[in-house]
Write an enzyme that holds these catalytic residues in place. Structure first.
Site, PDB file in Angstrom:
ATOM      1  N   HIS A 109       0.717   5.402   1.322  1.00  0.00           N
ATOM      2  CA  HIS A 109       0.037   6.420   2.102  1.00  0.00           C
ATOM      3  C   HIS A 109       0.109   7.730   1.318  1.00  0.00           C
ATOM      4  O   HIS A 109       1.166   8.070   0.771  1.00  0.00           O
ATOM      5  CB  HIS A 109       0.753   6.667   3.431  1.00  0.00           C
ATOM      6  CG  HIS A 109       0.871   5.476   4.327  1.00  0.00           C
ATOM      7  ND1 HIS A 109       0.182   5.358   5.504  1.00  0.00           N
ATOM      8  CD2 HIS A 109       1.617   4.337   4.225  1.00  0.00           C
ATOM      9  CE1 HIS A 109       0.496   4.210   6.103  1.00  0.00           C
ATOM     10  NE2 HIS A 109       1.368   3.580   5.347  1.00  0.00           N
ATOM     11  N   HIS A 121       0.846  -1.199   0.000  1.00  0.00           N
ATOM     12  CA  HIS A 121       0.000   0.000   0.000  1.00  0.00           C
ATOM     13  C   HIS A 121       0.870   1.234   0.000  1.00  0.00           C
ATOM     14  O   HIS A 121       2.039   1.189   0.410  1.00  0.00           O
ATOM     15  CB  HIS A 121      -0.919   0.027   1.233  1.00  0.00           C
ATOM     16  CG  HIS A 121      -0.197  -0.088   2.544  1.00  0.00           C
ATOM     17  ND1 HIS A 121       0.276  -1.292   3.024  1.00  0.00           N
ATOM     18  CD2 HIS A 121       0.153   0.842   3.465  1.00  0.00           C
ATOM     19  CE1 HIS A 121       0.855  -1.099   4.201  1.00  0.00           C
ATOM     20  NE2 HIS A 121       0.813   0.194   4.479  1.00  0.00           N
TER      21      HIS A 121
HETATM   22  P1  5GP Z   1       1.878   0.590   7.490  1.00  0.00           P
HETATM   23  O1  5GP Z   1       2.528   0.836   8.818  1.00  0.00           O
HETATM   24  O2  5GP Z   1       1.672  -0.875   7.220  1.00  0.00           O
HETATM   25  O3  5GP Z   1       2.567   1.299   6.359  1.00  0.00           O
HETATM   26  O4  5GP Z   1       0.452   1.287   7.555  1.00  0.00           O
HETATM   27  C1  5GP Z   1      -0.728   0.620   7.879  1.00  0.00           C
HETATM   28  C2  5GP Z   1      -1.797   1.676   8.054  1.00  0.00           C
HETATM   29  O5  5GP Z   1      -3.057   1.026   8.086  1.00  0.00           O
HETATM   30  C3  5GP Z   1      -1.675   2.482   9.341  1.00  0.00           C
HETATM   31  O6  5GP Z   1      -1.534   3.859   9.022  1.00  0.00           O
HETATM   32  C4  5GP Z   1      -2.996   2.190  10.076  1.00  0.00           C
HETATM   33  O7  5GP Z   1      -3.521   3.306  10.747  1.00  0.00           O
HETATM   34  C5  5GP Z   1      -3.898   1.738   8.938  1.00  0.00           C
HETATM   35  N1  5GP Z   1      -4.957   0.822   9.366  1.00  0.00           N
HETATM   36  C6  5GP Z   1      -4.811  -0.288  10.153  1.00  0.00           C
HETATM   37  N2  5GP Z   1      -5.988  -0.902  10.317  1.00  0.00           N
HETATM   38  C7  5GP Z   1      -6.902  -0.188   9.598  1.00  0.00           C
HETATM   39  C8  5GP Z   1      -8.309  -0.340   9.380  1.00  0.00           C
HETATM   40  O8  5GP Z   1      -8.963  -1.258   9.862  1.00  0.00           O
HETATM   41  N3  5GP Z   1      -8.904   0.592   8.582  1.00  0.00           N
HETATM   42  C9  5GP Z   1      -8.215   1.630   8.013  1.00  0.00           C
HETATM   43  N4  5GP Z   1      -8.898   2.493   7.244  1.00  0.00           N
HETATM   44  N5  5GP Z   1      -6.884   1.800   8.205  1.00  0.00           N
HETATM   45  C10 5GP Z   1      -6.241   0.908   8.988  1.00  0.00           C
END
Ligand code: 5GP
Length: 128
Positions: free
Chosen positions: A107, A105
């Protein structure tokens, strides 16, 4: 993808098992608001296929999936006020980057001045 956990949060969102607030969707990607926003606007864009990392994605996805994903990133970043104010695109991969959800993903962050590019884990970097 071997090793892909189909119970990860974004897989469950893609299957409709967990609700999300959709920003944009096309055949190959879904963009939705992050549940724990780190900026006034914080959008996540995920491919609909099962890819853990950008390496999985770029090595095994079709050209149409890759094109559709990046087109969705561009479309999602049109949301107000990102076009006018600017924004940042970040993708965390693996443990050093603190990737929490093992589904590739990006951001999209904006809506305020964002500061240094690596400010999320500055305490970690400062102690090393
Ligand atoms: P990573 O650290 O993997 O780059 O980012 C994962 C992101 O997913 C985090 O910013 C977290 O807030 C978001 N996230 C985790 N669980 C959920 C969810 O159930 N719904 C949404 N919309 N975002 C989520």
């Amino acid at each position: 993808m071997s090793g892909y956990d189909d119970q990860n949060t974004f897989a469950r969102i893609l299957r409709g098992e967990i609700p999300c607030d959709i920003v944009y969707e096309n055949e190959h990607a879904l963009a939705f608001f992050d549940i724990n926003p780190q900026a006034p606007v914080h959008i996540l864009v995920v491919p609909k296929g099962s890819y853990i990392s950008i390496q999985d994605f770029t090595q095994t996805a079709s050209a149409a999936e890759v094109e559709g994903f990046w087109a969705a990133v561009g479309e999602a970043a049109r949301v107000d006020p990102l076009i006018d104010r600017g924004f940042r695109i970040v993708s965390n991969s693996g443990s050093d980057a603190h990737q929490e959800v093992p589904h590739f993903h990006v951001h999209i962050l904006g809506g305020r001045p964002l500061g240094p590019i690596l400010n999320k884990y500055r305490d970690v970097f400062d102690s090393n």
